[in-house]
Design an enzyme around this catalytic site. Sequence first.
Site, mmCIF file in Angstrom:
data_model
loop_
_atom_site.group_PDB
_atom_site.id
_atom_site.type_symbol
_atom_site.label_atom_id
_atom_site.label_comp_id
_atom_site.label_asym_id
_atom_site.label_seq_id
_atom_site.Cartn_x
_atom_site.Cartn_y
_atom_site.Cartn_z
ATOM 1 C CD GLU A 488 -3.114 -1.264 2.275
ATOM 2 O OE1 GLU A 488 -2.925 -0.539 3.186
ATOM 3 O OE2 GLU A 488 -3.920 -2.338 2.279
ATOM 4 C CE LYS A 592 -0.012 0.104 5.504
ATOM 5 N NZ LYS A 592 -1.311 0.276 5.252
#
Lengths: 790, 790
Positions: A488, A592
């Site tokens: 993300e 992430k």
Amino acid sequence: MKASDTYAVEPWCLRETRLELGDLARSESLFALSNGHIGLRGNLDEGEPFGLPGTYLNGCYERRPLPYAEAGYGYPESGQTVINVTNGKIMRLLVGDEPFDLRYGTLRAHERTLDFRTGVLQRCVEWVSPAGQAVQLRTQRLVSFTHRAVAAIRYELQPLDTASRLVVQSELVANEELPRPHADPRVAAVLASPLVPEASDVRALSAELVHRTRLSGLRVAAAMDHLVDTPSQVSTDTTHDDDWARTTFATRLEPGQVLCIDKVMAWGWSQARSLPAMRDQVAGALSGAMHSGWTGLAREQREHLDQFWECADVQIEGDAELQQAVRFSLFHVLQSAARAERRPIPAKGLTGPGYDGHCFWDTETFVLPVLTHTVPHATADVLRWRQDTLPLARERARQLTLRGAAFPWRTINGEECSSYWPAGTAAFHVNADIADAVVRYLAATEDEEFEHDTGLELLVETARLWRSLGHRTLEGRFRIDGITGPDEYSAVADNNVYTNLMAARNLRAAAGAAARHPRHAARLGVDADEVAAWRDAAANVIVPWDEVLGVHPQSEAFTAHERWNFDDTPPENYPLLLHYPYFDLYRKQVVKQADLVLALHLCGDQFTSEQKRRDFDYYEGLTVRDSSLSACTQSIVAAEVGHLGLAYDYAAEAAFMDLHDLEHNTRDGLHMAALAGAWLTLVHGFGGMRDHGQHLAFRPQLPEGIDRLTFGVARGASRLRVDVMPQEVAYTLMAGPGPLTIAHQDESLTLVVGDTVARPIGRRPRHPRPQQPPGRAPVRRRTQDPSTHE
Amino acid sequence: MKASDTYAVEPWCLRETRLELGDLARSESLFALSNGHIGLRGNLDEGEPFGLPGTYLNGCYERRPLPYAEAGYGYPESGQTVINVTNGKIMRLLVGDEPFDLRYGTLRAHERTLDFRTGVLQRCVEWVSPAGQAVQLRTQRLVSFTHRAVAAIRYELQPLDTASRLVVQSELVANEELPRPHADPRVAAVLASPLVPEASDVRALSAELVHRTRLSGLRVAAAMDHLVDTPSQVSTDTTHDDDWARTTFATRLEPGQVLCIDKVMAWGWSQARSLPAMRDQVAGALSGAMHSGWTGLAREQREHLDQFWECADVQIEGDAELQQAVRFSLFHVLQSAARAERRPIPAKGLTGPGYDGHCFWDTETFVLPVLTHTVPHATADVLRWRQDTLPLARERARQLTLRGAAFPWRTINGEECSSYWPAGTAAFHVNADIADAVVRYLAATEDEEFEHDTGLELLVETARLWRSLGHRTLEGRFRIDGITGPDEYSAVADNNVYTNLMAARNLRAAAGAAARHPRHAARLGVDADEVAAWRDAAANVIVPWDEVLGVHPQSEAFTAHERWNFDDTPPENYPLLLHYPYFDLYRKQVVKQADLVLALHLCGDQFTSEQKRRDFDYYEGLTVRDSSLSACTQSIVAAEVGHLGLAYDYAAEAAFMDLHDLEHNTRDGLHMAALAGAWLTLVHGFGGMRDHGQHLAFRPQLPEGIDRLTFGVARGASRLRVDVMPQEVAYTLMAGPGPLTIAHQDESLTLVVGDTVARPIGRRPRHPRPQQPPGRAPVRRRTQDPSTHE
């Protein structure tokens, strides 16, 4: 204080012996009970103090506006939020003239225990009221695995030292006032009091309330009934208003005398069923449960769990904390799924309102692999829910000018609730993840009926999506542009390796299933040309490769981007998304959560060992793990490429995510995917289980610190136990219709029921421990082992 | 009905002889008056019916919440919206007992004329009341170019046929009720009644109202005064409440007797100044204007415009419509800027509330090039406004982890108001566009003081932004990743050609300016290393090139993406953004507005002629012109690469954008950039003017249909007139401090004041007309010429 200090390390339960009022919300999540249909947070029986009251019904939501300062075509206009339905677990108590409230008086003793084998949450309290009256309260609570609509409480109360006048008020309460209203006043208004009363009634010791949600129009019925047992005389009374019902028990007990109340609760919700039908439904559920009684319900609960553990238990020697954690994890994964039955498994299960109660791709990618090999029917149920939502997914695909089905990024009822498309709608991999769950379930169960009734349609509709989402170049390659992969901190990129490989698998699986079930496929409009186009796209899908660095870029051009400036990122600036704009994160090399590394795990057959090692090391230096969905995957691939110590560290991170509240948000509910990840790190990581070919394959290897690892795997009707020791592994086919062939390392083994086959474990080459970004290395599980070679 | 049918084709005015009540909003925009400080929509004097009432003060806004369903770090929390301030242009009329209202009675004659030379909007009406009383009303309205805070009305009324009792109510009205409230109820609430009364007062024939905006806290003062002249007796009275003030004139006139009222209005707003100071400010402005009187104001207005037209006028022979359109355009561009004075020029000027009254990059890229060569001081003023907002732009850069200044994508007060970052914050080219406007202004004016006081700082701070936004590869190339170029159907891409070339120019210009002004540069902290880094980045900026297709991809990988399926896109699905998700638009080859083609124009010295021709043709096939910012650029480059007929078609589209309401939204205000674009198509397109080197260069060529084109260009203190005919061009230096050197085609010409130098025009090669997407070709300006070779 640290969560890890609050709970004792025990193999089969989570025990709290100290009550931290400031940490109530966290303990309410950890002690939550659920059967996948009903979820009760571990709120104190007396209702308050609370961190966050919570009673949830799977699939029961309220609509809420999704506001946009600048709207765009295809943005969802309304979202769904799980609501706190009628609370039936409240048992208020008056001791003399004082309300039993732990904020006052003296708490002489406190213990709560969640027993993973009984499925019962027990509480034992000794409390002295401000006026000096001591009482002992013992309560037990369960959400039944065998009665889907039912929860029950056994409430036992006795005065200590002196006689006491006692009043117990057992309640149903709708529209409880919640702390922390939503930031958007319009959303807060919608969610403040979501239930509109429709009917309420009481009779002797029972009561029922029926409500309807204001905007989504769902009817919610809740009912309770009681059985009281005490040597003294009890006055009882049941009364109600629109939003509450109350059965009162008043008595006077001598020291040592016990007032025992069994409370049975039932819930139901429906979009379609009438008021009388819903009343009958909950009344019927209540009658069935009253017939079993507390003892019956508790016995059935235990039997259900015994069956579960027989297949699913994971035993660990050498690490008692991890042993407890993996059972805690499995217990909660089971709770999230056991009776979900064509409803989603939300990211938080039914343990809290986090992520609005939405279900994401986590379910298929992290939770279902566990269920597939432990409670296979639960996987089938979730995938049937996806099938039920196909009309909405097809409509969404049409809206996006695509063919087939576009499943939502986040949802409760099947409609897209993501209001930020670069990290929502664009993350099309959810469709391949669903297809992958189908493929995995079919490989594990060979459930033919499921394949032609459900699996085929899911595979076909997702394959159609990919075929329309990608396009052919003049050179014949198949590109998938402008989409978002699992990570993300990147978005809207071309040819994401994970997505492309998973899409190719999806396309091949659809082609294979259509070929196996030509009649069913024909009913879905599949013809030979379409199948050929799928195979062709799959065969030509682009997998970008960086020649210079000798690694796979996560997506095209990823490795050309600037590296995140980790050196100048202070520790307090993690998670990065709270301190840096998406703009900045997206354009730089910073990860992430496992993305390319997830491809190394799930599509491991598409990479060479050397590629895996190099890729893993490269992405270790970029991955900050600002997501609970990362550690388990990193653990699994670390184990495979020869970083066993590192794998162990990551395994612990996944396993302790909630028990140690590592992300400081366990209060909002448990991280189901991380809990499932704990199992994955053990079975896929140290067990080395893979499911790429015809047979289950194992390549086990234990890290220092784990002396023995035993786990069970369901494969069709077969039950396999794998017992891994440092130098040897033993495979036992516990049950099954016939022999089972598996692969151990590169050897094929055919097991016969009852027999154990042992094999030595080859020690694989170990490599220098790769560097994580500064400050982002996982906590060392074995602090006495500072070596960087492992 | 078509807008083009409503207005007569006349060289120096826009005349309406028919009133279409359904089209009032559009005519209010076309007839809007402004001096860049005050803007009055062309509402009827009697206040209603209206399309949209509008009185605007440049820079005067209300804050409003920017809602997000899923917020992110760095998203602006509040936006700014231009507000309709106190309306002073209302003159209500009672004829006998009947209110003068064109929805009733009979309109015997109607004419409104906006005269581009007098700067006065005239109206002449003959109306018969429902009771049969006929009156003639003549009004004139101006917003003064010479008195910044002042507007004035001359109101002349006479009864026809029979004597009549007449009452005129001249008003100031705050918080008018507006049609079409905002979709978001919270925003609607904020904007419904934005002005909080602070003070109001009346005296004889004058009145004043002072308000303060609720959230932004801006103080707004409005005042009016009157002079009345009539042969009959008049009763007057002035009264007020918090939100209105009214001066009433009651009289009885015989036929032929005229009641003449001169109304003078003044406005002021301030964030800092006190109530008494603001009262004095508007009272003072009013006194000054009353001293000039209507006649004086009108004379000064005419003189101001005479001066403007003397330099700026563009004459066209052969196309009377285009002649009118270009003067209409220049008039409105002047109105938007003349007295803006360190305030922005919004995308709609002060003609309507479209785009919330925000200023975008359009100002620097489309409007300022016109002003720079016609009203240079207005360009300096806008750039000084940008300089005033540098503290906010620096803070925004810090928030984005960047250095230097990050100017907002859309704003009124200098703070970012864009809530959708992929098409807002990520469009960093706005910074290079501002720098480019500085460079262009400096080249045109050689204004040294501006350079070291304003230009240098803007160049340095934007150069710093680029240096931190881009990064160096190991091979030494300079990449700018993850940004959005001008085309709004692509976003968040790497190495956008336009952005990279403009950034390089920005970096070079900063280096050059710092070298020219070392002391000033040192004060800004610039040292030799920094300058070297700028030059080095500029020299190594990546310009992607598609070897196979032999064209420049708009951004890296653009030409690898799927082509938009134009064949299956029905005409009613344009503009695409209202019918397809951004997701789909961004990932395919489809262009909303000139992006790579804008680079061909503005950075034309960075491309070969062959590249320009190939690139232009390629992008013609992809460009749908769903933006008013495209046609003018396509016209200019079409002319350069030899598609003169196509250039003419696009020129007409730019010129008639508002006059023919081509995008059906002229009601919300005029498209300033398209209006400016009309001039650009003539001067840069057919005049072939370029400003890349030391000298202005011309390469003129007329399309069939234009027989002669004459335009003026300011260059420093010099005034050049260029007179283009089909075979010949004549350059005349009208005024100037000395000789001026220009380039004609490839020849250098040095002009002396008063002399005319004529040169033949070489006929450049013409090429086959490129194809636009089906249905997206511009309307042919010369329908009698169907040739595809031009």
